[in-house]
Structures are given as C-alpha cells and as structure tokens.
Design an enzyme around this catalytic site. Structure first.
Site, short mmCIF file in Angstrom:
data_model
loop_
_atom_site.label_atom_id
_atom_site.label_comp_id
_atom_site.label_asym_id
_atom_site.label_seq_id
_atom_site.Cartn_x
_atom_site.Cartn_y
_atom_site.Cartn_z
N SER A 134 27.39 52.36 47.09
CA SER A 134 28.79 52.25 46.24
C SER A 134 29.55 53.41 46.29
O SER A 134 30.55 53.39 45.66
CB SER A 134 28.28 51.68 44.89
OG SER A 134 27.81 50.37 45.09
N LYS A 161 33.30 52.91 47.00
CA LYS A 161 34.35 52.38 45.99
C LYS A 161 35.26 53.47 45.85
O LYS A 161 36.38 53.20 45.42
CB LYS A 161 33.67 51.69 44.84
CG LYS A 161 32.91 50.58 45.00
CD LYS A 161 32.19 49.95 43.69
CE LYS A 161 31.51 48.83 44.00
NZ LYS A 161 30.29 48.94 44.69
N SER A 188 30.60 49.96 38.70
CA SER A 188 30.26 49.56 39.92
C SER A 188 30.13 48.16 40.53
O SER A 188 29.23 47.67 40.99
CB SER A 188 28.68 50.39 40.48
OG SER A 188 28.79 50.39 42.07
#
Length: 370
Positions: A145, A148, A200
């Site tokens: 993640s 992102k 997240s």
C-alpha cells in the site's frame, strides 16, 4: 426217615419264608432303584431338552429385538472423513505457507548493526541528502500500500474537483472483500483520498483510479510516468491499491517517493490524520490511521505510509523530525505486526545517540521542505 419235631419243622419253614421275603424285597428295591435311575435319566434328558429349547427361544427373541432396534442406514455408502470429492482425497498435499519475497531471497540472513527486524532499510539525512544507513536498499521488492502515495500524487496532479461525489460501485467492491465502504457508499474525492492515505482504504484508492479521466488504464499509465518523472528507476505499478505483488520498487526508489510526496501539502496532512468518522448506512464508522506512531505521538511524523501483503511483508515509509532535522526512513519486509514501528524508534534513538557518517548521496530527488 426220622420224623422231625413240630418245633423244628416250624423253624425251618420260618427260615425259608424269611429268606424268600428278603430276596423278594431286595429284588423289589433293586427294581425300584433301577426304575428311579431310569426315570431320573428321562427327567434329566427332558429338562435339558426344555432348557435347550428355552435358551434357543431366548436367543431367537434377543436376535429379533436386536434386529428391530438396529436401524439400517438410509444410505449404505462408504463414510468418508472429508467433504472433498473422492478424486481429490488421495491427491491432497500439505500447503506451504506463503513467504515474502525478501524471505525467498534470503535477505533475513543479513544482520545489521541496529539489529532491525526489517529485511530492507534505508535512512536519509534530508538536509544534504546523505544516506547514513543502508540495508539491501537496491533490491526490488513488492511495496504493497505504499503505492497509495503515488495514487494520491496522480489524482492531485490532475486537478480534479475534490468535492465531486464518487460512489463505491460493484467494481470497486470486488477489489477488496473486507471494507466498511460497502457498495453504494458515496464520498467526495477528497474523503476518498483521505481514507486511502490515513486508513489505507483499498476501495477508496481504487475508486480514485476508476474515476480518473480515461479510467483505470489511463490512471496506471499516469502513475508509471510519475515514477520516471521523480527518478524512481526500478519501480513499476499495475494497480492503485498495492494489493498485487507486481507493484515493485527498491528502498532507494521509495526514499525518492517520500521526498516527492512531501511536496504535496494535502498528502502531508492526510497521511498524519489520526482518526476520521464517516456515516455509512446510517451508522457512524471510525477509521484509524494505520500507523501506530501517528496515533501514539511517539515520533514527530511529517508524512508516512504503511503497507502489507504476504509477498511484501510489513512495510513503512516515513519522514520524521529527529534532533530538529528531517530524516526519511524506509523499512520493508519487517517481521511481525509492530516490528516496523519498533525499528523506527530504534533508528530514532540511534540518530540521537551520536553523529553518523555519510555512506553516499540519494540520487535524483527534491530536497524536502522543512
């Protein structure tokens, strides 16, 4: 012939009579005894026969009762200890647990001076871009993640209206099963960006890419162009969430990414937001920051992002103030849920303890603002 006296004659007759009587009595006794023995044998045989018949009858009754009580199964098929198809029972093999890419490469064998639990780490003194700690920083690994940060940068570069309402549709919902952003949830682009960065949220990240001009394919093309623009030489990305192990980069690439993302005030603000509340289906949902250090205040964090999938392990990138100086920290493939945060605290204490020599300069990056 001499005549006997009457007395002697009477005595002889009496003796003969007594003898005959004794003989008859003995004979009668013997016959009676014999008859008794014969009758006893007959009675014994009769009793044995009756007992045999009675025993047989009892066994027959018990057998009949057993037959009545023992219900025959409705289905006489073989009972199997598994619900798997018969064809697959014999083919079952033990499933090996998935290991991270770093573990597969044997990076866990490399011991560093700080005894970090992360298999890959890099620490950069941002005042002059000096790399002061380097552990496997050139190895290209899945980054989960942390993706992102790039997702947010591309959305902000497009200058799309932040108050535009987006809706979580079936395609967004399919990207990740465990999410409170259920199908039909509406949120602004700004709120989607906030949830993607601080909590997240994968569905929030995916809907940002799906609502990009040209759709998800155009969005991913823009992300990969961005990596080249900021100097990430070994990076490549296939989706906006990080759920695929095909999103890869090196620790050096990620240090460059953190410094570039810091140039966006919105990203700085959203990544260090501790908590956010949102009404979903008439219920208030609480979203927490995925970084324990942000929630606890153990470090002065300026920007951060966590990440995890099995292939990447536990990851953390951040910029933090230590001794009134900004440092970029990258930790990849850490062992344990909390160990990446413990590694950050250990690095903080290490920096505070003494001066550290430069190993080399971090290439192709913008100096972060203080």
């Amino acid at each position: 012939m001499s005549k006997k006296s009457p007395y002697k004659l009477f005595l002889a007759i009496l003796i003969v009579s007594m003898s005959y009587s004794t003989h008859v009595s003995a004979k009668t006794t013997d016959e009676s005894s014999s008859n008794n023995n014969i009758q006893a044998e007959k009675n014994k045989s009769s009793k044995s026969s009756k007992e045999s018949k009675s025993s047989g009858a009892n066994r027959s009754i018990r057998a009949d009762k057993t037959k009545k009580n023992a219900k025959s199964p409705k289905n006489s098929r073989e009972v199997r200890p598994t619900v798997l198809p018969r064809s697959s029972v014999k083919k079952m093999e033990p499933v090996s647990p998935r290991v991270s890419a770093g573990t597969a490469l044997g990076l866990g064998k490399n011991v560093d001076e700080l005894n970090l639990k992360s298999k890959v780490a890099m620490i950069v003194d941002l005042q002059n871009q000096d790399i002061i700690f380097d552990k496997n920083s050139q190895i290209v690994l899945p980054v989960a993640s942390i993706t992102k940060l790039l997702t947010a940068m591309v959305v902000l570069d497009a200058n799309l209206p932040m108050e535009e309402t987006l809706e979580i549709n079936e395609q967004d919902a399919a990207i990740y099963k465990n999410s409170r952003l259920v199908k039909g949830t509406t949120l602004t682009r700004q709120e989607a960006l906030l949830l993607a960065l601080m909590s997240s949220e994968n569905r929030a990240a995916y809907t940002l890419g799906r609502n990009y001009p040209g759709g998800i394919n155009a969005f991913m093309a823009a992300i990969n162009r961005k990596t080249k623009e900021i100097g990430m030489k070994n990076a490549f990305f296939e989706d906006p969430t990080g759920l695929t192990s095909k999103n890869v980069a090196s620790a050096e690439d990620l240090a460059i990414l953190v410094n570039a993302a810091y140039q966006y005030p919105v990203i700085r603000q959203f990544t260090i937001t501790p908590i956010h509340f949102k009404q979903i289906n008439q219920r208030e949902q609480q979203f927490l920051n995925s970084n324990r250090l942000v929630r606890s205040g153990d470090m002065e964090v300026l920007i951060q992002k966590t990440g995890y999938i099995s292939e990447a392990g536990r990851c953390l990138v951040m910029m933090a103030m230590v001794n009134n100086k900004p440092y970029t920290m990258v930790f990849l493939d850490s062992v344990g849920v909390q160990s990446r945060f413990a590694d950050a605290i250990r690095v903080k204490e290490w920096i505070q303890s003494s001066q550290h020599a430069m190993l080399r300069k971090l290439p192709n990056t913008k100096i972060a603002a203080n």
